[in-house]
Write a protein that holds these residues in place. Structure first.
Motif, PDB file in Angstrom:
ATOM      1  N   ILE A  69     -96.619  88.387 -39.450  1.00 51.42           N
ATOM      2  CA  ILE A  69     -97.226  88.068 -40.732  1.00 51.42           C
ATOM      3  C   ILE A  69     -97.164  86.552 -40.918  1.00 51.42           C
ATOM      4  CG2 ILE A  69     -97.180  88.398 -43.234  1.00 51.42           C
ATOM      5  CD1 ILE A  69     -97.767  90.969 -41.757  1.00 51.42           C
ATOM      6  N   ALA A  70     -98.253  85.981 -41.330  1.00 47.85           N
ATOM      7  CA  ALA A  70     -98.315  84.529 -41.483  1.00 47.85           C
ATOM      8  C   ALA A  70     -98.858  84.161 -42.857  1.00 47.85           C
ATOM      9  CB  ALA A  70     -99.196  83.922 -40.396  1.00 47.85           C
ATOM     10  N   TRP A  71     -98.470  82.971 -43.290  1.00 51.18           N
ATOM     11  CA  TRP A  71     -99.005  82.393 -44.519  1.00 51.18           C
ATOM     12  C   TRP A  71     -99.807  81.148 -44.158  1.00 51.18           C
ATOM     13  CZ3 TRP A  71     -98.820  84.597 -49.241  1.00 51.18           C
ATOM     14  CH2 TRP A  71     -97.871  85.605 -49.457  1.00 51.18           C
ATOM     15  N   PHE A  72    -100.973  81.046 -44.772  1.00 55.85           N
ATOM     16  CA  PHE A  72    -101.813  79.870 -44.629  1.00 55.85           C
ATOM     17  C   PHE A  72    -102.179  79.383 -46.028  1.00 55.85           C
ATOM     18  CE2 PHE A  72    -102.664  79.992 -40.091  1.00 55.85           C
ATOM     19  CZ  PHE A  72    -102.324  81.301 -39.779  1.00 55.85           C
ATOM     20  N   ARG A  73    -102.630  78.156 -46.118  1.00 51.52           N
ATOM     21  CA  ARG A  73    -103.075  77.650 -47.411  1.00 51.52           C
ATOM     22  C   ARG A  73    -104.286  76.749 -47.220  1.00 51.52           C
ATOM     23  NH1 ARG A  73     -97.951  73.627 -48.860  1.00 51.52           N
ATOM     24  NH2 ARG A  73     -98.435  71.964 -47.353  1.00 51.52           N
ATOM     25  N   PHE A  98     -90.609  92.181 -36.145  1.00 52.37           N
ATOM     26  CA  PHE A  98     -89.705  92.948 -35.272  1.00 52.37           C
ATOM     27  C   PHE A  98     -88.358  92.255 -35.105  1.00 52.37           C
ATOM     28  CE2 PHE A  98     -88.453  95.863 -32.101  1.00 52.37           C
ATOM     29  CZ  PHE A  98     -87.886  95.157 -31.064  1.00 52.37           C
ATOM     30  N   ASP A  99     -88.384  90.939 -34.831  1.00 52.01           N
ATOM     31  CA  ASP A  99     -87.119  90.262 -34.577  1.00 52.01           C
ATOM     32  C   ASP A  99     -86.789  89.170 -35.587  1.00 52.01           C
ATOM     33  OD1 ASP A  99     -88.377  88.249 -31.767  1.00 52.01           O
ATOM     34  OD2 ASP A  99     -88.874  88.250 -33.900  1.00 52.01           O
ATOM     35  N   GLY A 100     -87.680  88.967 -36.564  1.00 58.01           N
ATOM     36  CA  GLY A 100     -87.420  87.994 -37.613  1.00 58.01           C
ATOM     37  C   GLY A 100     -87.634  86.545 -37.231  1.00 58.01           C
ATOM     38  N   GLU A 101     -88.062  86.281 -35.996  1.00 58.37           N
ATOM     39  CA  GLU A 101     -88.300  84.891 -35.594  1.00 58.37           C
ATOM     40  C   GLU A 101     -89.378  84.288 -36.468  1.00 58.37           C
ATOM     41  OE1 GLU A 101     -88.574  84.167 -31.414  1.00 58.37           O
ATOM     42  OE2 GLU A 101     -89.910  82.461 -31.705  1.00 58.37           O
ATOM     43  N   THR A 102     -89.078  83.134 -37.038  1.00 55.39           N
ATOM     44  CA  THR A 102     -89.965  82.528 -38.033  1.00 55.39           C
ATOM     45  C   THR A 102     -90.257  81.081 -37.672  1.00 55.39           C
ATOM     46  OG1 THR A 102     -88.907  83.927 -39.701  1.00 55.39           O
ATOM     47  CG2 THR A 102     -90.326  82.176 -40.508  1.00 55.39           C
ATOM     48  N   THR A 126     -89.074  79.392 -47.428  1.00 52.83           N
ATOM     49  CA  THR A 126     -88.372  80.379 -46.620  1.00 52.83           C
ATOM     50  C   THR A 126     -89.151  81.681 -46.633  1.00 52.83           C
ATOM     51  OG1 THR A 126     -86.237  79.410 -47.250  1.00 52.83           O
ATOM     52  CG2 THR A 126     -86.209  81.601 -46.265  1.00 52.83           C
ATOM     53  N   MET A 127     -89.420  82.173 -45.442  1.00 49.07           N
ATOM     54  CA  MET A 127     -90.147  83.438 -45.315  1.00 49.07           C
ATOM     55  C   MET A 127     -89.159  84.556 -45.045  1.00 49.07           C
ATOM     56  SD  MET A 127     -93.479  84.156 -42.957  1.00 49.07           S
ATOM     57  CE  MET A 127     -94.329  85.729 -43.068  1.00 49.07           C
ATOM     58  N   SER A 128     -89.425  85.723 -45.635  1.00 46.77           N
ATOM     59  CA  SER A 128     -88.582  86.885 -45.424  1.00 46.77           C
ATOM     60  C   SER A 128     -89.441  88.136 -45.420  1.00 46.77           C
ATOM     61  CB  SER A 128     -87.505  86.978 -46.510  1.00 46.77           C
ATOM     62  OG  SER A 128     -88.106  87.148 -47.784  1.00 46.77           O
ATOM     63  N   SER A 129     -88.838  89.252 -45.040  1.00 44.19           N
ATOM     64  CA  SER A 129     -89.591  90.507 -45.035  1.00 44.19           C
ATOM     65  C   SER A 129     -88.731  91.623 -45.598  1.00 44.19           C
ATOM     66  CB  SER A 129     -90.057  90.849 -43.623  1.00 44.19           C
ATOM     67  OG  SER A 129     -88.957  91.182 -42.794  1.00 44.19           O
ATOM     68  N   SER A 163     -96.278  80.863 -33.383  1.00 48.35           N
ATOM     69  CA  SER A 163     -95.523  79.612 -33.323  1.00 48.35           C
ATOM     70  C   SER A 163     -96.404  78.404 -33.587  1.00 48.35           C
ATOM     71  CB  SER A 163     -94.821  79.474 -31.972  1.00 48.35           C
ATOM     72  OG  SER A 163     -95.767  79.437 -30.915  1.00 48.35           O
ATOM     73  N   GLY A 164     -97.679  78.528 -33.222  1.00 44.61           N
ATOM     74  CA  GLY A 164     -98.621  77.446 -33.453  1.00 44.61           C
ATOM     75  C   GLY A 164     -99.333  77.523 -34.790  1.00 44.61           C
ATOM     76  N   LEU A 165     -99.006  78.540 -35.584  1.00 44.30           N
ATOM     77  CA  LEU A 165     -99.626  78.739 -36.904  1.00 44.30           C
ATOM     78  C   LEU A 165    -101.145  78.656 -36.802  1.00 44.30           C
ATOM     79  CD1 LEU A 165     -97.110  76.633 -39.032  1.00 44.30           C
ATOM     80  CD2 LEU A 165     -97.131  79.106 -38.686  1.00 44.30           C
TER      81      LEU A 165
END
Length: 130
Positions: free
Chosen positions: A34-38, A54-58, A69-72, A110-112
């Motif tokens: 899941i990603a956020w863009f603006r 799955f692994d929380g890597e952000t 801070t991103m969370s799920s 990772s590259g957004l």
């Protein structure tokens, strides 16, 4: 049907906080990133953060690292973006997006990279006054 709905935007003063939510349905939440863009008026869409559920890597853009801070919440299939120390330059429409885990998804996340996200929700407006 994959659906994403961003919410939580609003008008705040510089230095204040907002918490955005991205409610999802129609897919297995932890099989996706899941990603956020603006996107600010007159500017290109910018990647803000991306999380592998799955692994929380952000991953975060340099412009928000240390402030956002991103969370799920996997039980609710919802991702959150906690935005602290907001600045006027954070003013934009914020979108959440999703992409299923796959061979190239790590690079997209990772590259957004917005081009790597297949599913998009409608945006929520964030306005930060000085």
């Amino acid at each position: 049907e994959v659906q994403l709905q961003a919410s939580g935007g609003g008008l705040v003063q510089a230095g204040e906080s907002l918490r955005l939510a991205c409610a999802t349905s129609g897919f297995t939440f932890d099989d996706y990133v899941i990603a956020w863009f603006r996107q600010a008026p007159g500017k290109e869409r910018e990647g803000v953060s991306c999380m592998s559920i799955f692994d929380g890597e952000t991953h975060y853009s340099n412009s928000v690292k240390g402030r956002f801070t991103m969370s799920s919440d996997n039980a609710k299939a919802t991702a959150h973006l906690q935005m602290d120390s907001l600045k006027p330059e954070d003013t934009a429409v914020y979108y959440c997006a999703a992409q299923q885990l796959g061979y190239e998804t790590y690079e997209y996340c990772s590259g957004l990279m917005s081009s790597g996200m297949r599913h998009w929700g409608k945006g929520t407006q964030v306005t930060v006054s000085s």
